[in-house]
Design an enzyme around this catalytic site. Structure first.
Site, PDB file in Angstrom:
ATOM      1  N   GLU A 266       0.816  -1.199   0.000  1.00  0.00           N
ATOM      2  CA  GLU A 266       0.000   0.000   0.000  1.00  0.00           C
ATOM      3  C   GLU A 266       0.860   1.262   0.000  1.00  0.00           C
ATOM      4  O   GLU A 266       1.846   1.290   0.735  1.00  0.00           O
ATOM      5  CB  GLU A 266      -0.855  -0.035   1.286  1.00  0.00           C
ATOM      6  CG  GLU A 266      -2.257   0.397   1.061  1.00  0.00           C
ATOM      7  CD  GLU A 266      -3.159   0.004   2.216  1.00  0.00           C
ATOM      8  OE1 GLU A 266      -3.365  -1.204   2.443  1.00  0.00           O
ATOM      9  OE2 GLU A 266      -3.654   0.920   2.866  1.00  0.00           O
ATOM     10  N   HIS A 284      -8.415   1.693   1.178  1.00  0.00           N
ATOM     11  CA  HIS A 284      -8.346   1.541   2.647  1.00  0.00           C
ATOM     12  C   HIS A 284      -9.337   2.486   3.352  1.00  0.00           C
ATOM     13  O   HIS A 284      -8.948   3.297   4.192  1.00  0.00           O
ATOM     14  CB  HIS A 284      -6.908   1.796   3.136  1.00  0.00           C
ATOM     15  CG  HIS A 284      -6.612   1.102   4.431  1.00  0.00           C
ATOM     16  ND1 HIS A 284      -5.390   0.558   4.748  1.00  0.00           N
ATOM     17  CD2 HIS A 284      -7.395   0.863   5.521  1.00  0.00           C
ATOM     18  CE1 HIS A 284      -5.427   0.028   5.955  1.00  0.00           C
ATOM     19  NE2 HIS A 284      -6.640   0.204   6.448  1.00  0.00           N
TER      20      HIS A 284
HETATM   21  P1  NAD Z   1     -10.028  -8.472  16.702  1.00  0.00           P
HETATM   22  O1  NAD Z   1      -8.761  -8.520  17.477  1.00  0.00           O
HETATM   23  O2  NAD Z   1     -11.323  -8.272  17.423  1.00  0.00           O
HETATM   24  O3  NAD Z   1     -10.169  -9.790  15.775  1.00  0.00           O
HETATM   25  C1  NAD Z   1      -9.104 -10.454  15.173  1.00  0.00           C
HETATM   26  C2  NAD Z   1      -9.381 -11.961  15.279  1.00  0.00           C
HETATM   27  O4  NAD Z   1      -8.390 -12.654  14.528  1.00  0.00           O
HETATM   28  C3  NAD Z   1      -9.305 -12.475  16.727  1.00  0.00           C
HETATM   29  O5  NAD Z   1     -10.489 -13.184  17.044  1.00  0.00           O
HETATM   30  C4  NAD Z   1      -8.067 -13.372  16.720  1.00  0.00           C
HETATM   31  O6  NAD Z   1      -8.174 -14.460  17.629  1.00  0.00           O
HETATM   32  C5  NAD Z   1      -8.053 -13.835  15.268  1.00  0.00           C
HETATM   33  N1  NAD Z   1      -6.756 -14.349  14.835  1.00  0.00           N
HETATM   34  C6  NAD Z   1      -5.506 -13.916  15.152  1.00  0.00           C
HETATM   35  N2  NAD Z   1      -4.577 -14.667  14.533  1.00  0.00           N
HETATM   36  C7  NAD Z   1      -5.250 -15.600  13.813  1.00  0.00           C
HETATM   37  C8  NAD Z   1      -4.849 -16.671  12.962  1.00  0.00           C
HETATM   38  N3  NAD Z   1      -3.547 -16.943  12.739  1.00  0.00           N
HETATM   39  N4  NAD Z   1      -5.801 -17.423  12.392  1.00  0.00           N
HETATM   40  C9  NAD Z   1      -7.115 -17.180  12.601  1.00  0.00           C
HETATM   41  N5  NAD Z   1      -7.562 -16.186  13.407  1.00  0.00           N
HETATM   42  C10 NAD Z   1      -6.637 -15.412  14.002  1.00  0.00           C
HETATM   43  O7  NAD Z   1      -9.808  -7.294  15.637  1.00  0.00           O
HETATM   44  P2  NAD Z   1     -10.910  -6.524  14.777  1.00  0.00           P
HETATM   45  O8  NAD Z   1     -11.298  -5.259  15.468  1.00  0.00           O
HETATM   46  O9  NAD Z   1     -11.967  -7.488  14.347  1.00  0.00           O
HETATM   47  O10 NAD Z   1      -9.996  -6.094  13.528  1.00  0.00           O
HETATM   48  C11 NAD Z   1      -9.403  -7.093  12.700  1.00  0.00           C
HETATM   49  C12 NAD Z   1      -8.365  -6.479  11.800  1.00  0.00           C
HETATM   50  O11 NAD Z   1      -9.012  -5.668  10.833  1.00  0.00           O
HETATM   51  C13 NAD Z   1      -7.389  -5.526  12.495  1.00  0.00           C
HETATM   52  O12 NAD Z   1      -6.299  -6.200  13.071  1.00  0.00           O
HETATM   53  C14 NAD Z   1      -6.965  -4.586  11.398  1.00  0.00           C
HETATM   54  O13 NAD Z   1      -5.760  -5.027  10.829  1.00  0.00           O
HETATM   55  C15 NAD Z   1      -8.092  -4.698  10.383  1.00  0.00           C
HETATM   56  N6  NAD Z   1      -8.808  -3.431  10.219  1.00  0.00           N
HETATM   57  C16 NAD Z   1      -8.847  -2.862   8.990  1.00  0.00           C
HETATM   58  C17 NAD Z   1      -9.539  -1.683   8.802  1.00  0.00           C
HETATM   59  C18 NAD Z   1      -9.648  -1.026   7.453  1.00  0.00           C
HETATM   60  O14 NAD Z   1      -9.841   0.176   7.391  1.00  0.00           O
HETATM   61  N7  NAD Z   1      -9.573  -1.766   6.367  1.00  0.00           N
HETATM   62  C19 NAD Z   1     -10.176  -1.056   9.887  1.00  0.00           C
HETATM   63  C20 NAD Z   1     -10.129  -1.682  11.107  1.00  0.00           C
HETATM   64  C21 NAD Z   1      -9.446  -2.875  11.274  1.00  0.00           C
END
Ligand code: NAD
Length: 318
Positions: A266, A284
């Site tokens: 990105e 994004h």
């Molecule tokens: P969260 O921490 O609530 O959820 C992440 C989940 O992934 C957890 O349940 C965790 O146990 C699981 N996980 C971790 N490693 C794993 C693996 N190897 N295999 C399977 N599952 C696994 O986070 P969230 O608030 O749901 O956000 C998720 C992600 O979304 C963030 O980390 C961020 O990178 C991304 N995000 C992107 C945007 C965007 O603008 N595109 C905005 C917000 C968040």
């Protein structure tokens, strides 16, 4: 005390900080050049960063000893070297929870856009190519009653799963490093290995954080397991998908399509990806709703205010 903010964020957050502290904001509408960042953060008590800033040993060295907190204006924090922060007793915070619905809605928007070929047909209209109704034109995929595979069933993944189940009667398969029995009961959802999800789901949506264990979680081999009608959605972090492998799979129509809000390098996209009709690309923006961005600003500001008041941050990241 002194607070540096690396880009303009919604005013509510800046106002809260300005009421108590001396605040400087990088005023240009671009990523702050690294050299300028390192100079500006020197002597600051707190820095509010975006995911575009690499917060590493060099950053902490440049900031100096009085730095107490780096408040990241994002829920993901893969731009931050947590071990380096911990070594120096500097708090790191993020903005969880308040963008969950917005990001999940965007994942849903991408699912629909890809399935029903909305951007592609919009381009067709704008090009003045609509001359007659087409019984075989723009045939897409229906989502009703299909299977959604959620990889990473955290806040965003579970919200999307529930919305898809309730609105489109979708069956839910999921994978995570933890089982969620309550969720399984509520949505009749099933836990599966990723391979089983890849082989069976019609739509696969990625919601894992970027970690060493999730980098290239979806590559050539994984894509080869997916069904020809399958749609892949990524609103998590770009490097979770091997973008070159995805490009090849989309180009050869090995899968139906993909919806991507995040990219491996990105803001660049893999060469040629932007020429394919079976991929929908957004810059994004999954959390880009007025509400979510204002709440993120409030949370990031409150994390800083707490720490500069000698308290713990509200959303510490360890
Ligand atoms: P969260 O921490 O609530 O959820 C992440 C989940 O992934 C957890 O349940 C965790 O146990 C699981 N996980 C971790 N490693 C794993 C693996 N190897 N295999 C399977 N599952 C696994 O986070 P969230 O608030 O749901 O956000 C998720 C992600 O979304 C963030 O980390 C961020 O990178 C991304 N995000 C992107 C945007 C965007 O603008 N595109 C905005 C917000 C968040």
């Amino acid at each position: 005390m002194k607070v540096y903010v690396t880009r303009e964020i919604p005013e509510n957050g800046l106002k809260a900080l300005r009421e108590k502290h001396e605040v400087e904001v990088y005023g240009e509408d671009q990523v702050i050049p690294r050299k300028e960042l390192l100079a500006k953060i020197h002597g600051q008590d707190a820095v509010l960063t975006l995911l575009t800033e690499k917060v590493d040993a060099e950053f902490f060295e440049a900031a100096g000893k009085q730095l107490k907190i780096v408040a990241n204006y994002a829920v993901g924090y893969d731009n931050i070297d947590l071990a380096e922060a911990q070594k120096r007793n500097i708090f790191i915070s993020n903005t969880p929870g308040v963008l969950t619905e917005s990001v999940a809605e965007h994942a849903m928007a991408l699912m629909l856009a890809v399935a029903r070929r909305v951007p592609e047909s919009d381009r067709f209209m704008r090009a003045g190519e609509y001359t007659h109704w087409m019984p075989l034109g723009f045939l897409g995929q229906s989502l009703w009653g299909k299977t959604l595979g959620v990889i990473g069933l955290g806040r965003i993944g579970s919200w999307l799963a529930e919305a898809a189940h309730r609105s489109f009667n979708m069956e839910i398969m999921y994978n995570d490093i933890v089982h969620n029995d309550e969720f399984e009961m509520k949505l009749s959802a099933k836990y599966h290995q990723i391979e089983t999800i890849l082989k069976n789901a019609d739509v696969i949506s990625l919601h894992v954080p970027l970690l060493e264990s999730t980098r290239h979680l979806i590559g050539k081999k994984e894509l080869s397991l997916m069904k020809p009608n399958a749609i892949l959605i990524n609103t998590s972090r770009g490097p979770v998908i091997d973008e070159a492998a995805l490009y090849e799979a989309l180009k050869s129509k090995q899968i139906f399509g993909a919806g991507l809000d995040v990219f491996e390098n990105e803001p660049k996209v893999h060469p040629g990806l932007d020429k394919l009709d079976n991929v929908v690309l957004t810059p994004h923006i999954a959390s880009a709703t007025v509400n979510a961005r204002e709440e993120m600003a409030e949370i990031a500001a409150n994390n800083i205010l707490n720490v500069l008041d000698g308290k713990q941050p509200l959303n510490p990241v360890k």
